[in-house]
Design an enzyme around this catalytic site. Structure first.
Site, PDB file in Angstrom:
ATOM      1  N   LYS A 239      -3.464  -8.900   9.842  1.00 22.07           N
ATOM      2  CA  LYS A 239      -2.330  -9.411   9.070  1.00 22.07           C
ATOM      3  C   LYS A 239      -2.075 -10.921   9.227  1.00 22.07           C
ATOM      4  O   LYS A 239      -2.600 -11.672   8.443  1.00 22.07           O
ATOM      5  CB  LYS A 239      -1.095  -8.577   9.364  1.00 22.07           C
ATOM      6  CG  LYS A 239      -1.251  -7.168   8.781  1.00 22.07           C
ATOM      7  CD  LYS A 239       0.073  -6.488   8.465  1.00 22.07           C
ATOM      8  CE  LYS A 239      -0.131  -5.340   7.507  1.00 22.07           C
ATOM      9  NZ  LYS A 239      -0.096  -4.014   8.100  1.00 22.07           N
TER      10      LYS A 239
ATOM     11  N   TYR B  62      -0.093   2.288  -3.591  1.00 23.21           N
ATOM     12  CA  TYR B  62       0.732   3.499  -3.627  1.00 23.21           C
ATOM     13  C   TYR B  62       1.529   3.603  -4.933  1.00 23.21           C
ATOM     14  O   TYR B  62       2.741   3.816  -4.924  1.00 23.21           O
ATOM     15  CB  TYR B  62       1.709   3.536  -2.432  1.00 23.21           C
ATOM     16  CG  TYR B  62       1.076   3.162  -1.132  1.00 23.21           C
ATOM     17  CD1 TYR B  62       0.235   4.055  -0.471  1.00 23.21           C
ATOM     18  CD2 TYR B  62       1.299   1.917  -0.556  1.00 23.21           C
ATOM     19  CE1 TYR B  62      -0.376   3.704   0.716  1.00 23.21           C
ATOM     20  CE2 TYR B  62       0.685   1.565   0.636  1.00 23.21           C
ATOM     21  CZ  TYR B  62      -0.142   2.456   1.263  1.00 23.21           C
ATOM     22  OH  TYR B  62      -0.744   2.105   2.434  1.00 23.21           O
TER      23      TYR B  62
ATOM     24  N   TYR C 131       1.632   4.111  12.067  1.00 25.02           N
ATOM     25  CA  TYR C 131       0.840   3.699  10.905  1.00 25.02           C
ATOM     26  C   TYR C 131      -0.333   2.856  11.391  1.00 25.02           C
ATOM     27  O   TYR C 131      -0.146   1.894  12.144  1.00 25.02           O
ATOM     28  CB  TYR C 131       1.674   2.896   9.895  1.00 25.02           C
ATOM     29  CG  TYR C 131       0.812   2.465   8.726  1.00 25.02           C
ATOM     30  CD1 TYR C 131       0.457   3.393   7.740  1.00 25.02           C
ATOM     31  CD2 TYR C 131       0.280   1.182   8.638  1.00 25.02           C
ATOM     32  CE1 TYR C 131      -0.380   3.031   6.700  1.00 25.02           C
ATOM     33  CE2 TYR C 131      -0.557   0.816   7.589  1.00 25.02           C
ATOM     34  CZ  TYR C 131      -0.881   1.746   6.631  1.00 25.02           C
ATOM     35  OH  TYR C 131      -1.729   1.395   5.609  1.00 25.02           O
TER      36      TYR C 131
HETATM   37  C1  PLP Z   1      -1.109  -2.994   7.987  1.00 29.20           C
HETATM   38  C2  PLP Z   1      -1.501  -2.271   9.198  1.00 29.20           C
HETATM   39  C3  PLP Z   1      -2.782  -1.710   9.342  1.00 29.20           C
HETATM   40  C4  PLP Z   1      -3.809  -1.755   8.239  1.00 29.20           C
HETATM   41  O1  PLP Z   1      -4.231  -3.048   7.946  1.00 29.20           O
HETATM   42  P1  PLP Z   1      -4.899  -3.365   6.506  1.00 29.20           P
HETATM   43  O2  PLP Z   1      -5.300  -4.807   6.613  1.00 29.20           O
HETATM   44  O3  PLP Z   1      -3.855  -3.102   5.481  1.00 29.20           O
HETATM   45  O4  PLP Z   1      -6.074  -2.466   6.372  1.00 29.20           O
HETATM   46  C5  PLP Z   1      -3.063  -1.059  10.521  1.00 29.20           C
HETATM   47  N1  PLP Z   1      -2.163  -0.961  11.507  1.00 29.20           N
HETATM   48  C6  PLP Z   1      -0.932  -1.493  11.414  1.00 29.20           C
HETATM   49  C7  PLP Z   1       0.019  -1.379  12.568  1.00 29.20           C
HETATM   50  C8  PLP Z   1      -0.547  -2.144  10.252  1.00 29.20           C
HETATM   51  O5  PLP Z   1       0.691  -2.658  10.142  1.00 29.20           O
END
Ligand code: PLP
Length: 435
Positions: A286, A16, A144
């Site tokens: 993550k 970003y 998100y």
């Molecule tokens: C970070 C995140 C994603 C996306 O994961 P990436 O590995 O960055 O593609 C999707 N959903 C939530 C809740 C997130 O925090």
């Protein structure tokens, strides 16, 4: 300094960020435990876990060892027609840890991809029932779910920049976000559930959307209990519980996006446990590899998996090149073992206490709108957006790595953090406010 920062600035996209007018980036030389060492010599206490991921800190001997050992066996083989122990062991662990009933595992390469996979699963599920029309998604604002197209289409329409891509993304249904209130006393969750009419007003709206559109809806998708990148909002588990009931009642699936919340961050292994529910499909990512490499997974129930495979395609239509990457699976296995060995529950409870101890006093400042803490997440919401360049430089001067966005200055430190680290992180925020 050996790193060519000029090249970085001119040629490399950062998340970003503008390539014509980029904010400064700080070159990192190494990272160990909770400390990030810059090329320029400064040592920063990490408050971000590299976006929810590095829960055991950096350069962990056990995670390093898992990678080295696996690389001496094989770094990768295709997953089509082949399988291997790291993937099997990891999938077993995930099934064991996940809410009851989630027993089928799809290994994906990133969080966004696992969300794409979850959404495709939901669509294929209804196709098998000859309900072709059930292909829309219902979600809430301030969510998100990632940056790929399908994931983006269920992100908050404003934060997620839907106007930029309006002609390309599918149009889904958005209810107002759940009331951002998490019960203060977690021991009285159930009692509070009874009187939790906080959640009710927003449930009326979502119920109406389901009533009107359930024939077109494949699934509800939501981040359980904590809305992360869309505003760092914590909501009442009762709301999630009610969504589970509504999904059943209106014959739509429930997808829980645990990519940020999974693996202990909120004080439960998965945030769904706050509401004691099992979603039909769950995404994790993550922290799964302890922040070492990219890996995610989409779990589902036998019922969903069987119905997909009974459908016209006969298979689930997805298969990335690096599916089940053995290095990533090996380090994930080691990371999940470390969670248990380190007694993550106690670690997170300690971090939560320290976050409360050092962040709550900050609520007194005039610039502060709200301070909230849940598990190893601490949020200071300001009344005005912060000036990114200045605050970033200020934090680096203070010896901490905290990366705010908008009005949110937040901490999600590694679980191995000690009291002195949390004190230092909170102290830097306080110093900024006094500055
Ligand atoms: C970070 C995140 C994603 C996306 O994961 P990436 O590995 O960055 O593609 C999707 N959903 C939530 C809740 C997130 O925090």
């Amino acid at each position: 300094m050996s790193i060519d920062l000029e090249f970085d600035r001119k040629h490399i996209w950062h998340p970003y960020t503008s390539l014509t007018n980029p904010l400064p980036t700080y070159p990192v030389k190494s990272a160990c435990g909770v400390e990030i060492t810059l090329e320029t010599g400064e040592v920063l206490v990490d408050g971000m876990s590299s976006w929810w991921a590095a829960v055991h800190g950096y350069n962990h001997p056990k995670l390093n060892q898992a990678l080295v050992e696996q690389s001496q066996q094989m770094s990768h083989v295709m997953f089509g027609g082949l399988t291997h122990k790291p993937a099997v062991d990891l999938s077993k662990k995930l099934v064991d840890l996940a809410p009851n009933g989630l027993e089928k595992v799809f290994l994906a390469d990133s969080g966004s991809v696992s969300v794409e996979v979850a959404m495709k699963m939901a669509i294929q599920y209804w196709q098998s029932e000859h309900k072709q029309d059930k292909c829309r998604f219902l979600t809430v604002k301030n969510g998100y779910h990632g940056d790929t197209f399908a994931a983006m289409s269920v992100c908050d329409p404003v934060n997620g920049m839907h106007t930029l891509f309006n002609k390309t993304i599918n149009q889904h249904l958005f209810a107002n976000a759940p009331t951002p209130i998490f019960p203060k006393d977690k021991n009285e969750l159930d009692e509070q559930l009874e009187k939790a009419d906080l959640a009710q007003d927003h449930l009326i709206e979502i119920t109406q959307l389901l009533k009107a559109h359930h024939n077109d809806i494949a699934a509800i998708i939501i981040e359980p209990v904590v809305q992360g990148a869309g505003g760092m909002r914590f909501y009442h588990p009762q709301y999630l519980k009610a969504l589970r009931q509504l999904a059943n009642q209106y014959n739509v699936l429930l997808i829980a996006d645990e990519i940020a919340t999974g693996f202990g961050r909120t004080g439960k292994m998965f945030a769904c446990e706050w509401a004691d529910i099992t979603p039909d499909i769950m995404c994790v990512g993550k922290a799964i590899t302890g922040g070492y490499m990219t890996l995610a997974a989409t779990l589902t129930t036998s019922k969903v998996a069987e119905q997909i495979c009974n459908g016209q395609a006969g298979v689930f239509m997805h298969g990335p090149t690096f599916m089940g990457n053995p290095l990533a699976c090996a380090v994930a296995n080691a990371s999940l073992e470390l969670l248990i060995e380190n007694n993550w529950k106690e670690q997170v409870a300690n971090v939560e206490n320290w976050l409360n101890k050092y962040l709550q006093p900050i609520a007194e400042f005039a610039q502060v709108e709200d301070v909230r803490v849940l598990g190893a997440i601490g949020v200071v919401e300001l009344k005005e957006p912060v000036p990114m360049e200045q605050i970033q430089a200020f934090f680096v001067e203070q010896g901490v790595w905290i990366r705010p966005f908008g009005k949110l200055v937040y901490l999600m430190p590694p679980f191995i953090s000690e009291e002195k680290h949390i004190k230092k992180l909170a102290g830097a925020i306080e110093a900024w406010l006094k500055n």
